[in-house]
Design a protein around this motif. Structure first.
Motif: not given
Lengths: 125, 843
Positions: B722-731, B739-743, B798-799, B806-811
């Motif tokens: 669940a944390q990983t899926v939420l982190a995807r959304r927070w990102n 994102f950082y805390t969740g992941l 991912c963190i 190298r990873m952003t909200a869009r990329y």
């Protein structure tokens, strides 16, 4: 026109009827294996297992029939004939329907083949 | 009638075209000198792949000749019994794992881009990695016979022969070497599936794709479900050999039949994985020489997809004599007969195409005809052995040897030779010799039948397989001698084909373009070919564009279609939609690198050191491999482009970056995880198999793993998911701190969950060497924990990616793929807990 739009198409439809065959096949195999190993033993009668396989067979054929009908309707969309090789959404739609129909026919034959075992076997051995 | 955009009405001025071709050549330039081996381009890697498979074919062929010499006369002592055992094991294994399957992948990797009008398949480095894995594993296995260390348990490695009675490292070489090669096969399957579905040229709708693509798509999908059971089986057998967990040992509650189930769940579909891509070559060759479109395109699609499914319902027909209930035999016999229907359908389509067209006599067609004759004979004996009572009689005799060689040589080798003569101009621009081809054909065809036709009779007279000699006067003498003579004639034919391929051709002039007047896209290639594949990526309106689209070659050559230029000096191709091949993305592709070689070498170290039970070097190799793969991913994947969109020509702008289900990487993850899930389900199948065959599985009272720790593990792991899926959304919403805390929390939960999962069998003191029940619980738990561990590495990756920018909200490719991985991992964890903690309650 809208029913031929790309977003409403899927390759998964092609796999629907063979999936009914696979589910039927596995269920028959598992039922027979558990029945013979756990319920009646190797020398036992198949009795209820045969009824179960007959029921699976009817259900699988019904499912395949429905998918095949969808395939047939798509195949006969509009008034074009085979080989459905025009570069249009309509012909692509007909092609996918035709392939679905053929796969349904093959799956039905394979399900009937498997279902036939209940006529040949009355006991586990 | 097409509704798609057409080519430019006027060609760009000549100086523009010249500048475009220079930039394209620069972007697609092949490395030279020793750096040549860093190439990842499909045409180069494909060529290495094909060359190595032919080398292994030769190797396996020489072993076959040695065996035939041994059997030429009764009581012969040319080979010792032990060496004979090694010879037939390595022969079978090499032909299956190092020739038949890899050559399908090799041909597909080499020609798919041309057939698809693409510059390259989506993951060129993955293909190169697969090739290096294959090369290492293959040399390791073949080399073992020179040290008297080769496997000797037959290509299907049945325990207990291979677990209790063969203490040398032969079986370990087989189990670990081939597990390594199977990774290469799954990598190729990922590449082929995504290539076939996503890199088609614009406009090549699903009803227009070349039949070859249909076939390899089905075969690659079959690999995903066929190879994992063997990987699972190999894992169990290797763990039994190395650590004495008694999966196949009846003394510890195990059952050797489980191996047969897992092996043949792989082994039978494998026959079709070999056959389909080979017959696919015929589906390309036949229309060309009939000079007309294939008859029954839809019917051939039916055959390919139908065989893909039905071939998974045949595995027990290799086990008809193992004492399974009669009704089970009946079910598998029925499926074995049913598969003859689609197999026959495609052959009728070929015959109908030839009858309806004006067939041109040619060497490829000669091999194609030979294939039809031999394969049909093999198919007919296949229908015979699918009938259980006949099978009881023929089982393990030379009749089966004859049958399988008719099927495989007719269904695979002859079409591949037809393909060699047909496609050779695409490799180096020159044709093979018609004269040598004809001589080779008649030698191979005659030799094959002289060798294998008598074997039916040898078998029916009772000669068993895999005996190193026989007594005189049993009726086998003359038949065996004839078979040996035939084998050498066949070998002479194949030797001529090899010579024709490798003979110097410097003085031979280049073939004209499209020498067979074919209609499909691969024949747009210039002679010799350019590294860019296609000068411009065409818009497709027909199944046979070279026959049916006017001025097609001119338009491609003059750059009137898409991506006629490489303005930024980068390697690029187009990704399109699955059904209608609508352009979706301009895909940037990576260039030459040695990293794939290093990754394969270190991963090979893991398996090879493991063979010799050198566990520390093995583990270090695995860690090195992991580090290299992370570096590879970090530096070369999910790169953020310098601009959002690119003009690819004909007024079309395409994004340079897509993530989630629209991206190729997401599908690669999905497909890989399907294979991983299948391997896991095979292990679960093992659990339930033991339950059906044994009264004391699970034992009563149940010794472990209890309920508390498994349930805690399930909760923690669902939390991690669940944390990983939420982190995807927070990102996506650019909530960086969430994102950082969740992941981070997700990874802590995952580690805790993995530990809790291990705690179950640990605190209940389940000893995996004592009985098959604790061994099965431990193997499920270990598998799941390993998957969780990889998941944790992905979360931390991912963190780090986001921290490094190298990873952003869009990329956000990385986190979306990792979330997908965690869907599968959560499912695996829940199933594991349900089985090990829940099922004993039900049972």
């Amino acid at each position: 026109m809208s029913e031929t739009a790309e977003k409403d198409q899927s390759l998964w439809l092609l796999t629907a009827s063979p999936t009914f065959w696979a589910a039927h096949f596995l269920l028959c195999y598992i039922t027979a294996a558990i029945w013979c190993a756990k319920v009646v033993g190797l020398g036992g009668s198949l009795a209820s297992a045969r009824v179960a396989i007959a029921v699976y067979t009817v259900l699988a054929l019904a499912g395949i029939g429905i998918v095949g009908r969808v395939g047939y309707r798509r195949h006969s969309h509009g008034n074009a004939t085979l080989p459905h090789d025009d570069d249009t959404p309509e012909d692509r739609h007909r092609f996918l329907g035709f392939a679905t129909l053929l796969l349904s026919a093959l799956s039905a034959v394979a399900v009937i083949y498997a279902g036939l075992v209940i006529f040949f076997f009355r006991s586990c051995y | 009638m097409s509704i798609d955009p057409g080519p430019l009405t006027a060609a760009p001025p000549e100086e523009v075209q010249r500048a475009q071709t220079e930039r394209l050549l620069e972007a697609w330039k092949q490395p030279t000198g020793w750096r040549y081996w860093s190439a990842v381009n499909n045409s180069v890697v494909g060529l290495w792949y094909v060359a190595m498979t032919f080398f292994f074919l030769l190797f396996g062929g020489v072993l076959a000749l040695l065996m035939r010499l041994q059997l030429a006369r009764p009581n012969n002592d040319f080979l010792s019994a032990d060496l004979y055992n090694q010879a037939f094991t390595v022969h079978g294994s090499v032909m299956m794992f190092l020739f038949a399957i890899p050559i399908f992948e090799a041909i597909a990797v080499m020609f798919l881009p041309q057939m698809l009008g693409a510059r390259e398949l989506p993951f060129p480095r993955l293909s190169a990695f697969g090739f290096w894995c294959f090369l290492l594993g293959g040399i390791f296995l073949c080399g073992s016979i020179f040290f008297d260390a080769a496997p000797r348990g037959g290509w299907f490695m049945y325990p207990p022969l291979t677990s209790k009675y063969q203490s040398g490292i032969g079986a370990d070489i087989w189990l670990l070497g081939f597990s390594f090669i199977e990774i290469a096969a799954i990598a190729a399957a990922v590449e082929i599936i995504i290539g076939a579905l996503k890199t088609r040229p614009p406009g090549m709708r699903i009803n227009l794709i070349p039949l070859y693509i249909w076939y390899v798509l089905v075969a690659a999908a079959m690999i995903l479900f066929a190879f994992p059971p063997l990987i699972a089986g190999s894992l169990l057998l290797e763990v039994e050999r190395a650590f004495h967990w008694p999966f196949f040992d009846p003394a510890g509650g195990g059952d050797p039949l489980l191996w047969q189930h897992l092996f043949w769940l792989f082994g039978h579909p494998e026959v079709y994985i070999i056959f389909l891509p080979s017959v696919a070559l015929m589906a390309m060759i036949v229309p060309t020489f009939a000079q007309r479109p294939i008859v029954g395109y839809g019917w051939i699609v039916l055959a390919a997809v139908g065989i893909g499914f039905l071939s998974f319902g045949l595995w027990v027909h290799h086990m008809f004599t193992t004492g399974l209930p009669g009704i089970s035999l009946g079910l598998f016999s029925a499926a074995s007969e049913a598969v003859a229907i689609p197999t026959g359908v495609q052959i009728f389509c070929f015959i109908a195409t030839l009858a309806a067209g004006r067939t041109v006599r040619s060497v490829p067609m000669l091999y194609a005809f030979g294939s039809l004759v031999i394969f049909v004979l093999g198919g007919l004996t296949g229908v015979m052995v699918a009938v259980a009572p006949f099978n009881f009689q023929a089982h393990d005799t030379f009749f089966v040897v004859a049958h399988l060689h008719y099927v495989l040589i007719g269904g695979a080798l002859f079409p591949i030779l037809a393909g060699c003569y047909y496609f050779f101009p695409l490799i180096n621009g020159k044709k093979l010799s018609d004269k040598l081809g004809k001589i080779a054909f008649w030698l191979a065809f005659t030799g094959f039948n002289v060798a294998f036709l008598p074997m039916h009779l040898t078998g029916l007279r009772g000669m068993p397989r895999r005996v190193f000699t026989y007594q005189a006067g049993l009726g086998f003498d003359a038949l065996n001698l004839v078979s040996t003579v035939g084998a050498f004639i066949l070998a002479a034919g194949l030797a001529i084909v090899f010579w024709d391929m490798v003979r110097p051709k410097k003085k031979q002039s280049y073939s004209e373009r499209n020498p067979w007047n074919a209609g499909t896209l691969e024949w747009t290639q210039e002679m010799p070919g350019k590294p860019w594949g296609m000068r411009s990526i065409p818009e497709i309106d027909s199944r046979y564009p070279l026959w049916e689209q006017p001025n097609f070659l001119r338009d491609v050559d003059e750059g009137r279609f898409y991506l006629a230029d490489a303005e930024e000096g980068k390697r690029e191709s187009i990704l399109t939609s699955v059904i209608d091949a609508r352009p979706e993305q301009c895909l940037r592709l990576p260039g030459p690198t040695f990293i794939t070689l290093w990754a394969a070498l270190t991963m090979g170290g893991f398996f090879i050191f493991g063979t010799f039970s050198l566990w520390w070097p093995s583990l270090l190799s695995l860690l090195a491999s992991l580090a290299i793969i992370i570096y590879w991913l970090w530096t070369e994947t999910a790169l953020i482009p310098e601009k959002a969109e690119k003009d690819v020509g004909l007024g079309l702008k395409l994004p340079l970056y897509l993530s989630g289900p629209e991206s190729a990487g997401w599908w690669a993850m999905f497909i890989t995880m399907l294979a991983v899930l299948t391997a896991f389900i095979s292990l679960v199948f093992g659990y339930f198999f033991f339950w059906t065959v044994r009264a004391d599985f699970p034992p009563d009272p149940v010794p472990g793993p209890g309920h508390f720790w498994p349930l805690v593990a399930a909760l923690l792991l669902l939390g991690a998911w669940a944390q990983t899926v939420l982190a995807r959304r927070w990102n996506r919403n650019d909530h960086a701190s969430a994102f950082y805390t969740g992941l981070l929390l997700g990874s802590i939960l995952a580690i805790a969950g993995g530990a809790a999962l291990l705690a179950g069998p640990w605190v209940t003191e389940l000893d995996p060497t004592s009985h098959v029940y604790p061994a099965t619980v431990w193997i499920l738990v270990t598998w799941t924990t390993f998957q969780i561990l990889i998941g944790v590495i992905m979360q931390l990756y991912c963190i780090a990616r986001r921290v490094a920018g190298r990873m952003t909200a869009r990329y956000d490719i990385d986190i979306r793929n990792v979330a997908l991985y965690w869907h599968f991992t959560a499912f695996t964890a829940v199933v594991t807990v349900a089985v090990i903690a829940g099922f004993p309650l039900v049972a």
